[in-house]
Design a protein around this motif. Structure first.
Motif, PDB file in Angstrom:
ATOM      1  N   GLU A 148      81.384  27.808  36.579  1.00  0.00           N
ATOM      2  CA  GLU A 148      81.845  27.391  35.383  1.00  0.00           C
ATOM      3  C   GLU A 148      82.790  28.000  34.824  1.00  0.00           C
ATOM      4  OE1 GLU A 148      80.717  24.241  34.443  1.00  0.00           O
ATOM      5  OE2 GLU A 148      79.188  24.268  36.054  1.00  0.00           O
ATOM      6  N   THR A 149      83.827  27.380  34.284  1.00  0.00           N
ATOM      7  CA  THR A 149      85.185  27.872  33.574  1.00  0.00           C
ATOM      8  C   THR A 149      85.359  27.373  32.277  1.00  0.00           C
ATOM      9  OG1 THR A 149      86.730  26.428  34.839  1.00  0.00           O
ATOM     10  CG2 THR A 149      86.381  28.467  35.985  1.00  0.00           C
ATOM     11  N   SER A 150      84.572  26.318  31.796  1.00  0.00           N
ATOM     12  CA  SER A 150      84.923  25.748  30.573  1.00  0.00           C
ATOM     13  C   SER A 150      84.312  26.811  29.319  1.00  0.00           C
ATOM     14  CB  SER A 150      84.009  24.519  30.282  1.00  0.00           C
ATOM     15  OG  SER A 150      82.569  24.574  30.599  1.00  0.00           O
ATOM     16  N   TYR A 151      84.538  26.123  28.015  1.00  0.00           N
ATOM     17  CA  TYR A 151      84.389  26.923  27.028  1.00  0.00           C
ATOM     18  C   TYR A 151      82.938  27.253  26.689  1.00  0.00           C
ATOM     19  CZ  TYR A 151      83.280  27.913  22.118  1.00  0.00           C
ATOM     20  OH  TYR A 151      82.910  28.452  20.934  1.00  0.00           O
ATOM     21  N   ILE A 152      81.899  25.994  27.102  1.00  0.00           N
ATOM     22  CA  ILE A 152      80.669  25.988  27.040  1.00  0.00           C
ATOM     23  C   ILE A 152      80.146  26.929  27.922  1.00  0.00           C
ATOM     24  CG2 ILE A 152      80.323  24.277  28.680  1.00  0.00           C
ATOM     25  CD1 ILE A 152      78.579  24.684  25.159  1.00  0.00           C
ATOM     26  N   SER A 153      80.364  27.229  29.054  1.00  0.00           N
ATOM     27  CA  SER A 153      80.032  28.409  29.766  1.00  0.00           C
ATOM     28  C   SER A 153      80.245  29.762  29.462  1.00  0.00           C
ATOM     29  CB  SER A 153      80.921  28.324  31.097  1.00  0.00           C
ATOM     30  OG  SER A 153      82.094  28.710  31.158  1.00  0.00           O
ATOM     31  N   ASN A 154      81.303  29.953  28.469  1.00  0.00           N
ATOM     32  CA  ASN A 154      81.339  31.382  27.838  1.00  0.00           C
ATOM     33  C   ASN A 154      80.165  31.456  26.797  1.00  0.00           C
ATOM     34  OD1 ASN A 154      83.537  32.125  29.430  1.00  0.00           O
ATOM     35  ND2 ASN A 154      85.003  30.994  28.116  1.00  0.00           N
ATOM     36  N   LEU A 155      79.955  30.377  26.168  1.00  0.00           N
ATOM     37  CA  LEU A 155      78.736  30.321  25.029  1.00  0.00           C
ATOM     38  C   LEU A 155      77.445  30.599  25.549  1.00  0.00           C
ATOM     39  CD1 LEU A 155      77.988  29.836  22.095  1.00  0.00           C
ATOM     40  CD2 LEU A 155      77.902  27.609  22.829  1.00  0.00           C
ATOM     41  N   THR A 156      77.256  29.851  26.810  1.00  0.00           N
ATOM     42  CA  THR A 156      76.121  29.849  27.583  1.00  0.00           C
ATOM     43  C   THR A 156      75.881  31.486  27.992  1.00  0.00           C
ATOM     44  OG1 THR A 156      76.214  27.563  28.456  1.00  0.00           O
ATOM     45  CG2 THR A 156      74.850  29.042  29.584  1.00  0.00           C
ATOM     46  N   ARG A 157      76.846  32.183  28.483  1.00  0.00           N
ATOM     47  CA  ARG A 157      76.873  33.374  28.995  1.00  0.00           C
ATOM     48  C   ARG A 157      76.500  34.226  27.641  1.00  0.00           C
ATOM     49  NH1 ARG A 157      81.360  33.200  31.355  1.00  0.00           N
ATOM     50  NH2 ARG A 157      80.558  32.643  33.222  1.00  0.00           N
ATOM     51  N   SER A 158      76.921  34.112  26.561  1.00  0.00           N
ATOM     52  CA  SER A 158      76.491  34.869  25.522  1.00  0.00           C
ATOM     53  C   SER A 158      75.076  34.857  25.184  1.00  0.00           C
ATOM     54  CB  SER A 158      77.517  34.583  24.411  1.00  0.00           C
ATOM     55  OG  SER A 158      78.964  35.106  24.677  1.00  0.00           O
ATOM     56  N   MET A 159      74.674  33.388  25.146  1.00  0.00           N
ATOM     57  CA  MET A 159      73.470  33.082  24.791  1.00  0.00           C
ATOM     58  C   MET A 159      72.400  33.465  25.695  1.00  0.00           C
ATOM     59  SD  MET A 159      73.794  31.484  21.894  1.00  0.00           S
ATOM     60  CE  MET A 159      71.907  31.268  21.698  1.00  0.00           C
ATOM     61  N   SER A 160      72.575  33.586  26.919  1.00  0.00           N
ATOM     62  CA  SER A 160      71.885  34.271  27.898  1.00  0.00           C
ATOM     63  C   SER A 160      71.251  35.582  27.540  1.00  0.00           C
ATOM     64  CB  SER A 160      72.400  34.005  29.207  1.00  0.00           C
ATOM     65  OG  SER A 160      73.452  34.924  29.273  1.00  0.00           O
ATOM     66  N   LEU A 161      72.017  36.380  27.135  1.00  0.00           N
ATOM     67  CA  LEU A 161      71.761  37.855  26.679  1.00  0.00           C
ATOM     68  C   LEU A 161      70.717  37.673  25.426  1.00  0.00           C
ATOM     69  CD1 LEU A 161      75.364  39.313  26.608  1.00  0.00           C
ATOM     70  CD2 LEU A 161      73.506  39.680  28.222  1.00  0.00           C
ATOM     71  N   VAL A 162      70.877  36.654  24.717  1.00  0.00           N
ATOM     72  CA  VAL A 162      69.994  36.652  23.293  1.00  0.00           C
ATOM     73  C   VAL A 162      68.579  35.990  23.982  1.00  0.00           C
ATOM     74  CG1 VAL A 162      69.666  35.477  21.140  1.00  0.00           C
ATOM     75  CG2 VAL A 162      71.806  35.850  22.016  1.00  0.00           C
ATOM     76  N   LEU A 163      68.516  35.194  25.027  1.00  0.00           N
ATOM     77  CA  LEU A 163      67.305  34.586  25.385  1.00  0.00           C
ATOM     78  C   LEU A 163      66.630  35.541  26.465  1.00  0.00           C
ATOM     79  CD1 LEU A 163      68.170  30.595  25.701  1.00  0.00           C
ATOM     80  CD2 LEU A 163      66.935  31.983  23.719  1.00  0.00           C
ATOM     81  N   ASP A 164      67.206  36.497  26.923  1.00  0.00           N
ATOM     82  CA  ASP A 164      66.343  37.341  28.020  1.00  0.00           C
ATOM     83  C   ASP A 164      65.023  37.833  27.373  1.00  0.00           C
ATOM     84  OD1 ASP A 164      66.772  38.279  30.561  1.00  0.00           O
ATOM     85  OD2 ASP A 164      67.009  40.328  29.669  1.00  0.00           O
ATOM     86  N   GLU A 165      65.134  38.403  26.382  1.00  0.00           N
ATOM     87  CA  GLU A 165      63.696  38.720  25.937  1.00  0.00           C
ATOM     88  C   GLU A 165      62.702  37.548  25.615  1.00  0.00           C
ATOM     89  OE1 GLU A 165      62.120  41.288  21.886  1.00  0.00           O
ATOM     90  OE2 GLU A 165      64.108  40.946  22.162  1.00  0.00           O
ATOM     91  N   PHE A 166      63.300  36.412  25.277  1.00  0.00           N
ATOM     92  CA  PHE A 166      62.375  35.251  25.123  1.00  0.00           C
ATOM     93  C   PHE A 166      61.890  34.867  26.510  1.00  0.00           C
ATOM     94  CE2 PHE A 166      62.668  30.418  25.374  1.00  0.00           C
ATOM     95  CZ  PHE A 166      61.556  30.138  24.571  1.00  0.00           C
ATOM     96  N   TYR A 167      62.394  34.964  27.492  1.00  0.00           N
ATOM     97  CA  TYR A 167      61.868  34.589  28.809  1.00  0.00           C
ATOM     98  C   TYR A 167      60.751  35.332  29.025  1.00  0.00           C
ATOM     99  CZ  TYR A 167      66.082  32.164  29.665  1.00  0.00           C
ATOM    100  OH  TYR A 167      67.364  31.430  29.621  1.00  0.00           O
ATOM    101  N   GLU A 168      60.716  36.627  28.678  1.00  0.00           N
ATOM    102  CA  GLU A 168      59.647  37.736  28.858  1.00  0.00           C
ATOM    103  C   GLU A 168      58.132  37.146  28.533  1.00  0.00           C
ATOM    104  OE1 GLU A 168      60.499  41.559  27.621  1.00  0.00           O
ATOM    105  OE2 GLU A 168      62.308  41.687  28.712  1.00  0.00           O
TER     106      GLU A 168
END
Length: 353
Positions: A221-241
């Protein structure tokens, strides 16, 4: 001071006798429109009936035409969705919210019905409206959730469409919504990966446990939303545990045994984590109310017994006033007579001279 209060609360909690009677777990089914909530409720109901443990089913969707399961309580029997839309001049979502608001005014009766059927059914299943925001972010939804959680072991089941979540951006949107609901309700939470008969859910499990795998999927994905999703994935990494995910097919029934095992674990989590916190809040609330009553009584004593003014409509009879007024009238009359007699005496002296 804070330590003393905590010790006092802990002592009161120890003195509380927990009733060991059977309590039906309440399974509150939430999810996006089209994720398969109603179909899952039908599959779960059928599964429990096959195990000779029938559930108590409640439908809270006033706009559904038909339900494929036997409902013990149906909101449509209480509130007419189309009549609400016509009478209040509302759209579809507004009519659903208003119908829920009208229904929640009688929700204490629903709780009474549920408590009376405690020994007859194994669990409570609640099907919610297709528009998830109507229930999760409305006052009526919060009242229903908190009322159930205060009385019964309540588990939130978030139904997620696995087939539509193959796109990493869509998957992240679902996870953000799941995260917001979990932290809002603060109840045991299960993510149900539905429709695994169409698409296997192993890729979602891989994305949640392997950060690099999700980043590789986002690289396409190369859209702006993909960049936001990439940043949000770092935040939710602990949530997944700490998130419990179960793959289920509502059509074939695949994965239902794993789901019931997750429910059993969630009930233990409710009794060990949520329920003690709820009892602690109740004890603290009672203590604060008692402290306020004590302070109010002290302030009343310090200011005197007669703290309330006399109402203006009550006549006040001063007994001494009539005596004083009669004395003043007698004094005035004697002074007038003396003045007349003195004037008469001076007039007679003047005439004789």
């Amino acid at each position: 001071m804070a330590c003393a209060v905590e010790n006092e609360i802990s002592e009161e909690l120890k003195s509380i006798k927990i009733d060991e009677k059977h309590e039906m777990p309440c399974i509150l089914v939430l999810g996006m429109a089209g994720s398969g909530k109603t179909t899952f409720v039908q599959r779960l109901t059928s599964y429990l009936y096959s195990k000779k443990t029938p559930p108590y089913v409640i439908n809270l969707d006033p706009a559904v035409h038909e339900i494929p399961y036997p409902a013990n309580i149906d909101i449509r029997d209480t509130v007419d969705y189309k009549e609400v839309m016509k009478q209040y001049n509302l759209g579809p979502n507004g009519a659903i919210m208003t119908s829920l608001n009208l229904f929640v005014t009688k929700f204490d009766q629903v709780l009474n019905f549920v408590e009376n059927k405690n020994n007859e059914y194994s669990s409570i299943i609640i099907d919610t409206p297709g528009q998830i925001e109507v229930f999760t972010w409305s006052a009526s939804g919060a009242i229903i959730t908190e009322s159930l959680a205060s009385a019964l072991p309540t588990i939130i089941v978030y139904v997620m469409d696995t087939a539509r979540s193959t796109n990493p951006v869509t998957f992240m949107s679902n996870m953000l919504y799941a995260c917001s609901i979990m932290y809002k309700t603060k109840l045991p939470f299960i993510v149900l990966l539905n429709k695994i008969d169409i698409v296997d859910h192993s890729f979602i499990t891989d994305w949640m446990t392997n950060f690099d795998s999700f980043q590789d999927a986002l690289s396409m994905e190369t859209s702006y939303i993909s960049n936001l999703t990439r940043s949000m994935s770092l935040v939710l990494d602990e949530f997944y545990e700490h998130l419990k995910c179960v793959g289920v097919s509502s059509v074939t029934g695949l994965g239902m045994d794993n789901f019931m095992s997750a429910i059993s674990t969630a009930i233990i989590e409710y009794n060990t984590e949520y329920k003690p916190e709820l009892e602690k809040k109740k004890v603290l609330k009672t203590k604060n109310e008692d402290d306020q009553k004590t302070l109010k009584s002290k302030s009343s004593l310090e200011s005197g017994f007669f703290t309330k003014p006399v109402p203006p409509n009550i006549p006040i009879n001063y007994a001494t006033s009539t005596v004083e007024e009669s004395d003043e009238e007698n004094i005035d009359e004697s002074e007038i007579r003396e003045e007349h007699s003195f004037s008469h005496f001076l007039g007679s002296k003047i005439q004789s001279s």
